[in-house]
Design a protein around this motif. Structure first.
Motif, short mmCIF file in Angstrom:
data_model
loop_
_atom_site.label_atom_id
_atom_site.label_comp_id
_atom_site.label_asym_id
_atom_site.label_seq_id
_atom_site.Cartn_x
_atom_site.Cartn_y
_atom_site.Cartn_z
N PHE A 213 0.98 -1.28 0.01
CA PHE A 213 0.03 -0.07 -0.19
C PHE A 213 1.01 1.23 -0.10
N LEU A 214 0.89 1.87 -1.01
CA LEU A 214 1.72 3.20 -1.11
C LEU A 214 0.63 4.39 -0.88
N ALA A 215 0.84 4.70 0.61
CA ALA A 215 -0.06 5.36 1.19
C ALA A 215 0.16 6.90 1.47
N GLY A 216 -0.57 8.08 0.78
CA GLY A 216 -0.34 9.30 1.14
C GLY A 216 -0.70 9.62 2.64
N VAL A 217 0.35 10.18 3.19
CA VAL A 217 0.06 10.41 4.69
C VAL A 217 -0.08 12.01 4.97
N ALA A 218 0.37 12.79 4.01
CA ALA A 218 -0.03 14.36 4.14
C ALA A 218 -1.61 14.49 4.35
N GLY A 219 -1.99 15.33 5.17
CA GLY A 219 -3.39 15.53 5.34
C GLY A 219 -4.18 14.43 5.96
N ARG A 220 -3.53 13.28 6.55
CA ARG A 220 -4.38 12.06 7.20
C ARG A 220 -5.03 12.80 8.52
N SER A 221 -4.29 13.97 9.09
CA SER A 221 -4.98 14.26 10.30
C SER A 221 -6.26 15.13 10.03
N VAL A 222 -6.69 15.69 9.01
CA VAL A 222 -7.99 16.11 8.69
C VAL A 222 -8.86 15.16 8.11
N THR A 223 -8.47 13.96 8.08
CA THR A 223 -9.64 12.77 7.56
C THR A 223 -9.95 11.95 8.61
N PRO A 224 -11.20 11.99 9.09
CA PRO A 224 -11.55 11.15 10.31
C PRO A 224 -11.40 9.66 9.98
N ARG A 225 -10.54 9.24 10.92
CA ARG A 225 -10.40 7.69 11.06
C ARG A 225 -9.65 7.15 9.87
#
Length: 291
Positions: A213-225
Motif C-alpha cells: 500500500f503506497l499510502a499518502g500520509v499528508a492530510g491524514r489528520s483532517v480525514t476522520p478515522r
C-alpha cells in the motif's frame, strides 16, 4: 536528526520483499516508477519541483526536461503513465514523460485536458471506474476516491476541474484537482495500491487485500478515522508512506518534510488499526548511494 528523519532512516531498512524482476522506485512526493522485466509504469511522476514562489506569484509551471532526464528515466520501455489527480505536484510531468516514450497517460477528464494542452490528446485515456486496463505486463484498475480537505479540514485545495485553455495559463493554481482515483496494480503475482491523498470513498473501495500500500500520509489528520477505514479494506502486507517530503524543495538537496506531517507517528498509527501490517520506506531517487 529530527524525529521524522530518524523514522525514515529506520523504515528504509525494512524490506518490501518484492518478487525477482520487480522494482519500485520512489521519485518523491507521490511519484513512483514500477518496473518489471524492462517495462515500466510511472505513477504521479513529479520531479520538476515547482518552487513556492511560482505558486505565490502565479508563474507558469511546466515540465523541466533536464530534471526528467536526470531523475525520471526508465531502464527499458514505458508502458504507461498513471495519474491519480491533477494537482501540480502529481501531474506536471505526466505529459512530458508520455511524449518522450509515446506512452499513454491514464486518468481523469482533467488529465485528458492537460494532455491536449500539450498537443498529446491522442495519448490521453479518460479512465472508467473499476475497469481492468492491461498495460504491458501490468493490470491496472482505477478506484473512485477523494482528496483530503487540507484547508482547515473543510475544503480541498484547488478543487474542481482543470479548465485552463492555454499552456501560458498553467500556473500551479491552474492545476485543479479533477476527479480523484486510487490506483490498484497487479504484476508478477503481487498487488499494489497507490493512494495519492489521505482520503477515500468508502462506498467504492472494495475489500481486496494488497501486498503493498503506497499510502499518502499528508492530510491524514483532517480525514476522520483514515487508517481505521482504509486498512481493513486493503489489509496490506507492507505499507509504504508517501507524500511526506516537501514538494517545493528541489531534488538533489537534503530531503525535508511537509510541515507537521509527523511521519514518525505513522508506524504506531498503522499498528493500532492493522497490527499485522509492517511499515517500510523507500529511499528517494536522489538519495546518495552508499558505498
Amino acid at each position: 536528526m529530527s524525529d521524522d528523519a530518524q523514522a525514515v532512516h529506520e523504515l528504509e531498512a525494512v524490506p518490501l520483499d518484492l518478487p525477482p524482476g520487480l522494482e519500485l522506485s520512489w521519485l518523491g512526493v507521490s511519484g513512483y516508477r514500477l518496473t518489471y522485466e524492462g517495462s515500466s509504469l510511472f505513477i504521479d511522476p513529479y520531479v520538476s519541483r515547482v518552487p513556492l514562489r511560482s505558486l505565490l506569484l502565479r508563474r507558469i509551471a511546466l515540465p523541466d526536461e533536464a530534471l526528467i532526464d536526470r531523475y525520471a528515466s526508465a531502464p527499458g520501455s514505458v508502458a504507461g503513465v498513471l495519474v491519480g489527480h491533477t494537482h501540480f505536484d502529481h501531474a506536471v510531468d505526466a505529459p512530458a514523460i508520455a511524449r518522450r516514450h509515446r506512452a499513454k497517460a491514464y486518468g481523469s477528464e482533467s488529465l485528458v485536458r492537460l494532455m491536449r494542452l500539450h498537443g498529446l490528446g491522442e495519448l490521453a485515456v479518460e479512465v472508467e471506474p473499476h475497469r481492468r486496463y492491461e498495460i504491458g505486463p501490468f493490470v491496472v484498475r482505477f478506484v473512485p476516491s477523494r482528496h483530503s480537505k487540507l484547508l482547515f479540514g473543510r475544503k480541498v485545495p484547488m478543487d474542481g476541474e482543470l479548465t485552463c485553455d492555454h499552456l501560458d495559463g498553467l500556473s500551479p493554481g491552474a492545476y485543479r484537482c479533477g476527479a480523484v482515483w486510487g490506483i490498484r496494480i497487479e504484476v508478477a503475482g503481487v498487488s499494489l495500491y497507490h493512494q495519492g491523498s489521505a482520503n477515500l470513498d468508502d462506498a467504492e473501495l472494495r475489500d481486496e487485500p494488497v501486498d503493498v500500500f503506497l499510502a499518502g500520509v499528508a492530510g491524514r489528520s483532517v480525514t476522520p478515522r483514515y487508517w481505521e477505514r482504509i486498512l481493513p479494506r486493503l489489509d496490506p502486507r507492507v505499507l509504504v508512506p508517501t507524500h511526506y517530503d516537501n514538494f517545493f524543495s528541489p531534488l538533489g538537496r537534503p530531503q525535508d518534510f511537509v510541515r507537521r506531517v509527523d511521519l514518525a507517528a505513522v508506524p504506531g498509527e498503522v499498528a493500532a488499526a492493522a497490527r499485522d501490517t509492517r511499515v517500510a520506506a523507500l529511499p528517494r531517487v536522489d538519495a546518495p548511494l552508499l558505498s
